[in-house]
Design a protein around this motif. Structure first.
Motif, PDB file in Angstrom:
ATOM      1  N   LYS A   1       4.840  -8.262   6.953  1.00 25.73           N
ATOM      2  CA  LYS A   1       4.817  -8.960   8.110  1.00 25.73           C
ATOM      3  C   LYS A   1       4.494  -7.897   9.358  1.00 25.73           C
ATOM      4  O   LYS A   1       3.664  -7.790   9.781  1.00 25.73           O
ATOM      5  CB  LYS A   1       6.121  -9.258   8.409  1.00 25.73           C
ATOM      6  CG  LYS A   1       6.430 -10.446   9.503  1.00 25.73           C
ATOM      7  CD  LYS A   1       8.470 -10.568   9.921  1.00 25.73           C
ATOM      8  CE  LYS A   1       7.883 -11.061  11.135  1.00 25.73           C
ATOM      9  NZ  LYS A   1       9.673 -11.518  11.321  1.00 25.73           N
ATOM     10  N   MET A   2       4.467  -7.094   9.468  1.00 23.81           N
ATOM     11  CA  MET A   2       3.589  -5.635  11.194  1.00 23.81           C
ATOM     12  C   MET A   2       2.260  -5.608  10.206  1.00 23.81           C
ATOM     13  O   MET A   2       1.766  -5.467  11.330  1.00 23.81           O
ATOM     14  CB  MET A   2       5.038  -4.676  10.666  1.00 23.81           C
ATOM     15  CG  MET A   2       6.447  -4.656  10.791  1.00 23.81           C
ATOM     16  SD  MET A   2       7.637  -5.481  12.518  1.00 23.81           S
ATOM     17  CE  MET A   2       5.814  -4.863  14.094  1.00 23.81           C
ATOM     18  N   VAL A   3       2.239  -5.386   8.702  1.00 23.62           N
ATOM     19  CA  VAL A   3       0.985  -5.375   8.867  1.00 23.62           C
ATOM     20  C   VAL A   3      -0.158  -5.902   9.827  1.00 23.62           C
ATOM     21  O   VAL A   3      -1.356  -5.756  10.042  1.00 23.62           O
ATOM     22  CB  VAL A   3       0.606  -4.605   6.905  1.00 23.62           C
ATOM     23  CG1 VAL A   3      -1.316  -4.365   7.417  1.00 23.62           C
ATOM     24  CG2 VAL A   3       1.265  -3.324   6.911  1.00 23.62           C
ATOM     25  N   ARG A   4       0.156  -7.547   9.454  1.00 19.12           N
ATOM     26  CA  ARG A   4      -0.279  -8.661   9.718  1.00 19.12           C
ATOM     27  C   ARG A   4      -0.881  -7.772  11.335  1.00 19.12           C
ATOM     28  O   ARG A   4      -1.872  -8.628  11.583  1.00 19.12           O
ATOM     29  CB  ARG A   4       0.228  -9.471   9.151  1.00 19.12           C
ATOM     30  CG  ARG A   4       0.729 -10.087   7.545  1.00 19.12           C
ATOM     31  CD  ARG A   4       0.511 -11.491   7.441  1.00 19.12           C
ATOM     32  NE  ARG A   4       1.897 -11.682   7.624  1.00 19.12           N
ATOM     33  CZ  ARG A   4       2.706 -12.053   6.791  1.00 19.12           C
ATOM     34  NH1 ARG A   4       2.942 -11.117   5.628  1.00 19.12           N
ATOM     35  NH2 ARG A   4       3.980 -12.219   7.634  1.00 19.12           N
ATOM     36  N   TYR A   5      -0.002  -7.998  11.873  1.00 18.96           N
ATOM     37  CA  TYR A   5      -0.130  -7.576  13.541  1.00 18.96           C
ATOM     38  C   TYR A   5      -1.472  -7.074  13.171  1.00 18.96           C
ATOM     39  O   TYR A   5      -1.699  -6.379  14.714  1.00 18.96           O
ATOM     40  CB  TYR A   5       1.272  -7.616  14.431  1.00 18.96           C
ATOM     41  CG  TYR A   5       1.816  -8.496  14.326  1.00 18.96           C
ATOM     42  CD1 TYR A   5       2.108  -9.260  15.010  1.00 18.96           C
ATOM     43  CD2 TYR A   5       3.181  -8.355  13.711  1.00 18.96           C
ATOM     44  CE1 TYR A   5       2.616  -9.665  15.331  1.00 18.96           C
ATOM     45  CE2 TYR A   5       4.159  -9.021  13.588  1.00 18.96           C
ATOM     46  CZ  TYR A   5       3.808  -9.835  14.829  1.00 18.96           C
ATOM     47  OH  TYR A   5       4.897 -10.802  14.695  1.00 18.96           O
ATOM     48  N   VAL A   6      -2.268  -5.926  12.679  1.00 18.99           N
ATOM     49  CA  VAL A   6      -2.985  -5.257  13.050  1.00 18.99           C
ATOM     50  C   VAL A   6      -5.012  -5.837  12.118  1.00 18.99           C
ATOM     51  O   VAL A   6      -5.096  -5.070  11.967  1.00 18.99           O
ATOM     52  CB  VAL A   6      -2.864  -3.554  12.649  1.00 18.99           C
ATOM     53  CG1 VAL A   6      -2.356  -3.403  13.826  1.00 18.99           C
ATOM     54  CG2 VAL A   6      -1.996  -3.450  11.200  1.00 18.99           C
ATOM     55  N   THR A   7      -3.889  -6.026  10.786  1.00 13.52           N
ATOM     56  CA  THR A   7      -4.984  -6.693   9.485  1.00 13.52           C
ATOM     57  C   THR A   7      -5.666  -8.308   9.759  1.00 13.52           C
ATOM     58  O   THR A   7      -7.135  -8.625   9.799  1.00 13.52           O
ATOM     59  CB  THR A   7      -4.752  -6.201   8.530  1.00 13.52           C
ATOM     60  OG1 THR A   7      -3.375  -7.247   8.228  1.00 13.52           O
ATOM     61  CG2 THR A   7      -4.182  -4.511   8.455  1.00 13.52           C
ATOM     62  N   LYS A   8      -4.731  -8.812  10.352  1.00 12.65           N
ATOM     63  CA  LYS A   8      -5.155 -10.314   9.991  1.00 12.65           C
ATOM     64  C   LYS A   8      -5.695 -10.642  11.748  1.00 12.65           C
ATOM     65  O   LYS A   8      -5.677 -11.768  11.553  1.00 12.65           O
ATOM     66  CB  LYS A   8      -3.574 -10.936  10.128  1.00 12.65           C
ATOM     67  CG  LYS A   8      -3.577 -10.479   8.630  1.00 12.65           C
ATOM     68  CD  LYS A   8      -4.777 -11.565   7.510  1.00 12.65           C
ATOM     69  CE  LYS A   8      -3.846 -10.340   6.282  1.00 12.65           C
ATOM     70  NZ  LYS A   8      -5.186 -11.161   5.172  1.00 12.65           N
ATOM     71  N   VAL A   9      -5.464  -9.695  12.750  1.00 13.16           N
ATOM     72  CA  VAL A   9      -6.300 -10.089  14.347  1.00 13.16           C
ATOM     73  C   VAL A   9      -7.699  -8.746  14.345  1.00 13.16           C
ATOM     74  O   VAL A   9      -7.634  -8.215  13.923  1.00 13.16           O
ATOM     75  CB  VAL A   9      -5.043 -10.266  14.964  1.00 13.16           C
ATOM     76  CG1 VAL A   9      -3.876 -10.502  14.926  1.00 13.16           C
ATOM     77  CG2 VAL A   9      -4.434  -8.170  15.258  1.00 13.16           C
ATOM     78  N   ASP A  10      -8.408  -9.412  14.932  1.00 13.43           N
ATOM     79  CA  ASP A  10      -9.446  -8.749  15.844  1.00 13.43           C
ATOM     80  C   ASP A  10      -9.429  -7.114  16.831  1.00 13.43           C
ATOM     81  O   ASP A  10      -8.097  -7.839  17.393  1.00 13.43           O
ATOM     82  CB  ASP A  10     -10.173  -9.366  16.992  1.00 13.43           C
ATOM     83  CG  ASP A  10     -10.954 -10.960  16.210  1.00 13.43           C
ATOM     84  OD1 ASP A  10     -11.122 -10.324  14.707  1.00 13.43           O
ATOM     85  OD2 ASP A  10     -11.749 -11.617  16.795  1.00 13.43           O
ATOM     86  N   TYR A  11      -9.670  -6.314  17.012  1.00 11.76           N
ATOM     87  CA  TYR A  11      -9.715  -5.229  17.112  1.00 11.76           C
ATOM     88  C   TYR A  11      -9.150  -5.693  18.333  1.00 11.76           C
ATOM     89  O   TYR A  11      -8.016  -4.981  19.740  1.00 11.76           O
ATOM     90  CB  TYR A  11     -10.511  -3.803  17.029  1.00 11.76           C
ATOM     91  CG  TYR A  11     -10.448  -2.713  18.120  1.00 11.76           C
ATOM     92  CD1 TYR A  11      -9.083  -1.763  17.483  1.00 11.76           C
ATOM     93  CD2 TYR A  11     -10.543  -2.684  19.326  1.00 11.76           C
ATOM     94  CE1 TYR A  11      -8.747  -0.658  18.239  1.00 11.76           C
ATOM     95  CE2 TYR A  11     -10.545  -1.386  19.034  1.00 11.76           C
ATOM     96  CZ  TYR A  11      -9.736  -0.344  19.356  1.00 11.76           C
ATOM     97  OH  TYR A  11      -8.852   0.974  19.428  1.00 11.76           O
ATOM     98  N   ASP A  12      -9.848  -5.938  19.260  1.00 10.48           N
ATOM     99  CA  ASP A  12      -9.504  -6.003  21.031  1.00 10.48           C
ATOM    100  C   ASP A  12      -7.793  -7.153  20.645  1.00 10.48           C
ATOM    101  O   ASP A  12      -7.730  -6.972  21.500  1.00 10.48           O
ATOM    102  CB  ASP A  12     -10.551  -6.860  21.491  1.00 10.48           C
ATOM    103  CG  ASP A  12     -10.353  -8.856  20.793  1.00 10.48           C
ATOM    104  OD1 ASP A  12     -11.314  -8.381  20.223  1.00 10.48           O
ATOM    105  OD2 ASP A  12     -10.301  -9.686  21.859  1.00 10.48           O
ATOM    106  N   GLN A  13      -7.787  -7.584  19.759  1.00 11.11           N
ATOM    107  CA  GLN A  13      -6.346  -9.006  20.537  1.00 11.11           C
ATOM    108  C   GLN A  13      -5.787  -8.535  19.320  1.00 11.11           C
ATOM    109  O   GLN A  13      -4.562  -8.147  20.451  1.00 11.11           O
ATOM    110  CB  GLN A  13      -6.488 -10.153  19.381  1.00 11.11           C
ATOM    111  CG  GLN A  13      -5.805 -10.860  18.862  1.00 11.11           C
ATOM    112  CD  GLN A  13      -5.716 -11.772  17.824  1.00 11.11           C
ATOM    113  OE1 GLN A  13      -6.870 -12.683  17.533  1.00 11.11           O
ATOM    114  NE2 GLN A  13      -4.839 -12.785  18.014  1.00 11.11           N
ATOM    115  N   SER A  14      -5.978  -7.330  18.689  1.00 10.76           N
ATOM    116  CA  SER A  14      -4.875  -5.803  18.321  1.00 10.76           C
ATOM    117  C   SER A  14      -4.213  -5.089  19.468  1.00 10.76           C
ATOM    118  O   SER A  14      -3.303  -4.902  20.105  1.00 10.76           O
ATOM    119  CB  SER A  14      -5.445  -5.181  16.703  1.00 10.76           C
ATOM    120  OG  SER A  14      -4.142  -4.167  16.864  1.00 10.76           O
ATOM    121  N   LEU A  15      -5.558  -4.526  20.527  1.00 12.94           N
ATOM    122  CA  LEU A  15      -5.061  -4.087  21.157  1.00 12.94           C
ATOM    123  C   LEU A  15      -4.288  -4.649  22.563  1.00 12.94           C
ATOM    124  O   LEU A  15      -3.204  -3.389  22.894  1.00 12.94           O
ATOM    125  CB  LEU A  15      -6.550  -3.654  21.730  1.00 12.94           C
ATOM    126  CG  LEU A  15      -7.333  -2.554  22.010  1.00 12.94           C
ATOM    127  CD1 LEU A  15      -7.914  -2.138  22.445  1.00 12.94           C
ATOM    128  CD2 LEU A  15      -6.385  -1.130  21.333  1.00 12.94           C
TER     129      LEU A  15
END
Length: 859
Positions: free
Chosen positions: A643-657
Motif C-alpha cells: 500500500k505504501m509502495v504504490r504511493y511511489v510506483t503508481k504515480v509520476d515522479y513530480d506527483q510523488s514529489l
C-alpha cells in the motif's frame, strides 16, 4: 536652427570620450576580476547581475574605445592641443587588447559562451589589425617600444582567453578525454598462426583470458595513504590531491562518457574507506571547484607548462613597459596632463590586477594539487613545499558550529537517575507539565531535549560553494505564513538587518494586496448598485431601457473586463505574470545551512546502497529508485507495505514529489508525543530524521518550482500540478475561513480533519492534477503504518527523501549541474557526484574487462 545636443556638451564629449571609454573598460576589468570569483560562493542575484552586465559590457567598451582612438588618429589637431597626444593615445590601443583578453577569473559567463571561441579568434585578428593601424597612423612615435611590449602582453592574454574557451567547449572537452583508438588484438595475424598450426596438424585452440572479476581481483586499488586511515585522518593536502585525481577521472560526466570498472572500483574503494563523511564532502567541493575552473576560467590553461610561461612572460613585458614609460623624460611637456594620468592609471591598475591574478594562481587549489603528489607512505614526512600547501589549504577547511534547533523534543527519562539529557544541556521539567503536554507516569520524568546540529559556518571569502540549502514549503506559501528556520547560521547583525530591510517590503506587499482587494470589492459593489438602479429605472421608463440600459450594460460595465483582458494579453506576451509569480515565490524561500549530520546521513545511505550496486543492472536499479527501495527494505512484506509502495510506483515522479512533500509537512506539524521512542539515543535519531525529512522535502519543492533547469524532466507537468493543488488549497481554506489566519499549523489540522477514506480521483475524476488530499491520505497511512509496524515513520520518510533526491540528481542533465556551479552550487550537485563516486549511475561498464585472446598449442 536649435541643436538637439547643446554645444558645450558636445565639446566635453569630444575632449573626454576616449578617456572615458578607456577608464570604463578598465573599471569593468576590475569589477570582473574582483567579483566574478564570488559567484561560485553565493546565488545572490545582485552579484550575478553585476557580473553578467560587466561581462557583456567589457568587450563592447574595449571595442568602442579602439574605434574612437582609430577615428581620432585621422583628425587634425585642434588649436592649443599638445602635438604628441595622438602618439600617447596610440599606446592605449594595445591596453584595450589587454582588456579584451579578460581576467583570469572569468572567460565564460555561461557554458554557451565557450562555443563562441571561433568568434574570439576573429576578434583577436581584427583587434590586432585595428591596433596596428592606430600605431602606424601615429608614426614616427617615440613610444613604439612601450607600445610593442604592451601589444605583446595583450596578444598573449587574448590568446589565453581564446584557448580557454576552445578547450572548455563541450566538443573539445569531450575529445580531450577520449582515449586513443584501440583496435584490439591483431586478428589477422592470430588467425594466420592458427591456420598454420592447424595445417601442421598440431592440436591448437584459441581461448579468451578475461581480466579477473571484481570479486577475484586483489584489492590493491586502495591508496596506501588510506591504509592507516582509522588511525589518522587525511591531511588537507591529501584531500585536495584526491579531488584533483577524481576530477581528471569524472570530468567525463559533463559530456556523458562511459567509465570503466577500474575507475569505478578505485573511487569506490577510497570512498568506502573514508572514516569521516566530512572528508567526502571536502573532496567533492574541491572537485566541483576544479570543474568550475576548467569550464568558466583560465585556470586550467594557466596550470600547464606553456600557460605558466606565457603568464610570466606577459606580466614581465607589462612591467618592462611601465618602467620604460616611467623613466621617459619630459612627459608633462610632450603630453596633456590628463592623458598622462590616464596612462599611469592604465599601468597602475593593470599591474595591480595582474598581481591579484598571480596571487589567485599561486594560492589556488589547482596549484596545491597539481604541483604535489600523493604519498605512498602515509607516515612519510611532508616536504617543505607540501607543508606550505597543507598550511594554505587549512585556511579553507570546513568550519562547523553547534546550534540548537528551533523545535525542542519531548524526551522521556525512562529510568530513574538517567543523566544523558542533563549532560547534553537539556532543561529538567516537572512530569505532567501542561506546556509540554506530558502525562504523569510512574518512574518517568518529562524533560525538554535540547537538540543540536553542527551547521556549516565557513567564512564567505573562504568558501568553495554557498554552503546553504534553499527551501520552499507549499503549505506556508498557500497560507502566506511566516516560515520558521530550523537552523539559523546568520549572525545577529545579518538577522536583524534582514528583518529591517524585509519588513517594509512585506508590509508594502500586504498593503498593496489589501488595497487591490478593496478596490475590486468597491468596483463590484458599485456595479451591483448601479445595475440595480439602471434596471429599476428601465422598468419604470421606456426611454431609459432604450438609452441608459444599453449604454451601461453594453459599454460602461464592460470596461473593467476589457482592461483585465488587455492586461492578460500584455502579461502573457511579456511574461509579466510569471515573473511576478516567481518574485512572489522567492519571498517564501530561505536558506537552511548545511548540517554535518545531514551530510553524514546521506553519505551513509549511499554507501550502504553501493554494496548492492556491484553490477550495472543493480546500480541502475538503485539510481532509478524513487522510494520503493527503502519501503521494501524497511517494511515487512505484507499488504501494508505494498500500500505504501504504490504511493511511489503508481504515480509520476513530480506527483510523488508534491504528494510526499505535503504529507511530510502534515506529519511534521502533528503533535506526536505518543510515538516518541524511548531511550535517549533513539530520540535523538528520531528528531534528526524528522528534521532531515523536513529539509530535504522543502529543498525538493524548491528545485521543482524555482529551479526548473535542474528538474527539466518534470518541470512542465510539475508546474501544472503545483498550480492545481494550490488552487484546491485556496478554495479549501476559503471554505474553512482560515485564509487570513496565516498559520501552517491550523491549515494542516483542517486538511487532516477531512475524511479521505475514498481515493480523491474516485470522487473528482482526473481533470485536476491536485494532490492535496492524496497527500492527506498518505500522511494518515504513514501514521497507521507507524502504529501497526512499530516503525519510526521519520526514519522511513528521511530515507525515501534521500532516494527522491538521488533520482533527481542522476536524471538531471549534466550541463545543468555545471551551470549551477556558477550560481553558488546546490546540494543536488554534491549528491550527483557522490553517486558517481559510489558507482550508482548507469555510466559504468563494470562487467566488461579487457579480454585478450591467447593461442594454445598442445592438449
Amino acid at each position: 536652427m536649435v541643436d538637439v545636443i547643446p554645444k558645450h556638451i558636445k565639446d566635453v564629449w569630444d575632449r573626454w570620450n576616449i578617456r572615458g571609454a578607456v577608464i570604463l573598460s578598465l573599471t569593468l576589468q576590475a569589477i570582473l576580476i574582483c567579483f566574478s570569483p564570488l559567484r561560485k560562493r553565493t546565488p545572490r542575484r545582485l552579484l550575478i547581475v553585476l557580473v553578467w552586465s560587466s561581462y557583456l559590457l567589457a568587450d563592447w567598451s574595449a571595442n568602442f574605445a579602439v574605434g574612437l582612438i582609430s577615428k581620432n588618429q585621422g583628425k587634425d589637431l585642434k588649436p592649443g592641443a599638445p602635438p604628441q597626444d595622438k602618439k600617447l593615445m596610440a599606446l592605449w590601443a594595445p591596453f584595450l587588447l589587454l582588456h579584451l583578453g579578460g581576467p583570469d577569473t572569468i572567460t565564460a559567463f555561461a557554458l554557451e559562451d565557450n562555443a563562441l571561441w571561433l568568434r574570439h579568434v576573429f576578434g583577436l585578428v581584427f583587434q590586432a589589425i585595428a591596433g596596428v593601424y592606430v600605431v602606424l597612423m601615429s608614426l614616427p612615435n617615440s613610444l613604439w617600444v612601450i607600445i610593442l611590449l604592451v601589444f605583446v602582453s595583450g596578444t598573449i592574454k587574448y590568446l589565453e582567453r581564446t584557448t580557454a574557451l576552445y578547450s572548455a567547449s563541450l566538443d573539445k572537452f569531450r575529445d580531450s578525454m577520449i582515449q586513443a583508438p584501440d583496435p584490439g588484438p591483431n586478428y589477422a595475424k592470430l588467425m594466420e598462426e592458427y591456420k598454420a598450426k592447424k595445417e601442421a596438424r598440431l592440436p591448437t585452440k584459441i581461448i579468451l583470458i578475461d581480466e579477473p572479476d571484481k570479486e577475484n581481483r586483489p584489492k590493491k586499488l586502495e591508496h596506501p595513504s588510506l591504509a592507516s586511515k582509522k588511525k589518522k585522518l587525511l591531511t588537507h593536502l591529501a584531500i585536495a590531491q584526491y579531488a584533483y585525481k577524481f576530477f581528471n577521472t569524472f570530468k567525463g560526466l559533463v559530456v556523458n562518457l562511459i567509465f570503466s570498472f577500474r575507475e569505478r572500483d578505485e573511487s569506490l574503494e577510497i570512498f568506502e574507506n573514508l572514516e569521516d563523511p566530512e572528508e567526502a564532502l571536502r573532496i567533492i567541493e574541491i572537485e566541483l571547484g576544479f570543474l568550475y575552473d576548467a569550464l568558466f576560467t583560465k585556470i586550467a590553461i594557466l596550470h600547464t607548462g606553456i600557460g605558466t610561461f606565457s603568464r610570466v612572460f606577459a606580466s614581465g613585458t607589462l612591467v618592462a613597459a611601465f618602467i620604460i614609460f616611467h623613466k621617459k623624460p619630459n612627459k608633462g611637456r610632450e603630453f596633456h596632463g590628463a592623458d598622462v594620468v590616464v596612462t599611469y592609471t592604465l599601468f597602475g591598475v593593470g599591474l595591480v590586477l595582474d598581481f591579484i591574478s598571480i596571487l589567485l594562481f599561486l594560492f589556488s587549489d589547482w596549484t596545491c594539487a597539481a604541483y604535489s603528489s600523493l604519498k605512498d607512505d602515509p607516515d612519510e614526512r611532508l616536504s617543505w613545499k607540501d607543508r606550505i600547501f597543507n598550511w594554505l589549504l587549512e585556511f579553507r577547511k570546513l568550519r562547523w558550529k553547534p546550534q540548537e534547533c528551533h523545535k525542542k523534543g519531548a524526551h522521556k527519562c525512562t529510568k530513574e537517575g538517567q543523566k544523558p539529557c542533563i549532560k547534553e544541556g537539556a532543561d529538567k521539567k516537572e512530569s505532567g507539565d501542561k506546556k509540554e503536554g506530558g502525562d504523569k507516569k510512574e518512574g518517568a520524568d518529562q524533560c525538554s531535549l535540547v537538540h543540536k546540529h553542527e551547521v556549516l559556518t565557513t567564512r564567505f571569502f573562504l568558501r568553495r560553494w554557498s554552503g546553504s540549502i534553499n527551501v520552499f514549503n507549499f503549505i506556508a506559501y498557500a497560507t502566506k505564513a511566516d516560515v520558521e528556520r530550523i537552523h539559523d547560521a546568520r549572525g545577529s547583525f545579518r538577522r536583524y538587518s534582514w528583518k529591517i530591510i524585509a519588513f517594509p517590503f512585506e508590509k508594502l506587499n500586504l498593503i498593496i494586496q489589501r488595497v487591490f482587494d478593496r478596490i475590486v470589492k468597491l468596483i463590484n459593489d458599485v456595479h451591483r448598485w448601479i445595475s440595480h438602479k439602471v434596471n429599476a429605472l428601465s422598468r419604470e421608463h421606456p426611454w431609459a431601457r432604450s438609452t441608459i440600459y444599453p449604454i451601461y450594460f453594453e459599454f460602461i460595465s464592460r470596461i473593467p473586463h476589457f482592461i483585465k483582458s488587455v492586461w492578460d494579453i500584455l502579461s502573457e506576451f511579456f511574461d509579466i505574470s510569471d515573473t511576478l509569480d516567481m518574485v512572489h515565490k522567492t519571498l517564501f524561500v530561505h536558506g537552511e545551512p548545511m548540517t554535518k549530520e545531514l551530510w553524514d546521513f546521506m553519505f551513509k545511505e549511499l554507501r550502504n546502497k553501493s554494496k548492492y550496486g556491484d553490477s550495472p543492472e543493480n546500480a541502475k536499479r538503485i539510481s532509478l529508485a524513487r522510494g520503493e527501495w527503502t519501503l521494501r527494505e524497511n517494511l515487512p512484506e505484507d499488504a501494508e507495505r505494498e500500500k505504501m509502495v504504490r504511493y511511489v510506483t503508481k504515480v509520476d515522479y513530480d506527483q510523488s514529489l508534491l504528494m510526499w512533500h505535503i504529507a511530510t509537512e502534515l506529519c511534521y506539524q502533528q503533535h506526536e508525543k505518543e510515538t516518541i521512542p524511548e531511550g535517549y539515543d533513539e530520540q535523538r535519531k528520531h528528531y534528526s530524521n524528522r528534521e532531515f525529512s523536513k529539509i530535504i522535502s522543502d529543498y525538493m519543492m524548491y528545485l521543482l518550482i524555482l529551479q526548473p533547469g535542474l528538474m527539466s524532466e518534470v518541470a512542465g507537468i510539475g508546474k501544472i500540478r503545483f498550480r492545481d493543488t494550490l488552487a484546491e488549497a485556496d478554495k479549501f481554506f476559503q471554505r474553512r475561513h482560515i485564509e487570513d489566519k496565516r498559520s501552517v499549523k491550523i491549515a494542516t489540522i483542517n486538511i487532516l480533519d477531512v475524511e479521505s477514506e475514498i481515493e480523491p480521483m474516485g470522487v473528482k475524476g482526473d481533470r485536476s492534477k491536485s494532490v492535496l488530499f492524496d497527500a492527506s491520505r498518505l500522511a494518515k497511512d504513514l501514521a497507521e503504518m507507524e502504529k501497526t509496524q512499530k516503525k519510526d515513520k521519520w526514519e522511513i520518510l528521511s530515507k525515501v527523501w534521500v532516494e527522491l533526491l538521488c533520482y533527481a540528481a542522476c536524471h538531471c542533465d549534466s550541463t545543468a549541474h555545471v551551470e549551477q556551479l556558477s550560481r553558488g552550487g546546490e546540494l543536488i550537485n554534491f549528491v550527483w557526484l557522490l553517486m558517481a563516486h559510489f558507482g550508482l549511475t548507469d555510466q559504468f561498464q563494470i562487467n566488461k574487462g579487457d579480454a585478450r585472446a591467447k593461442l594454445i598449442i598442445g592438449k
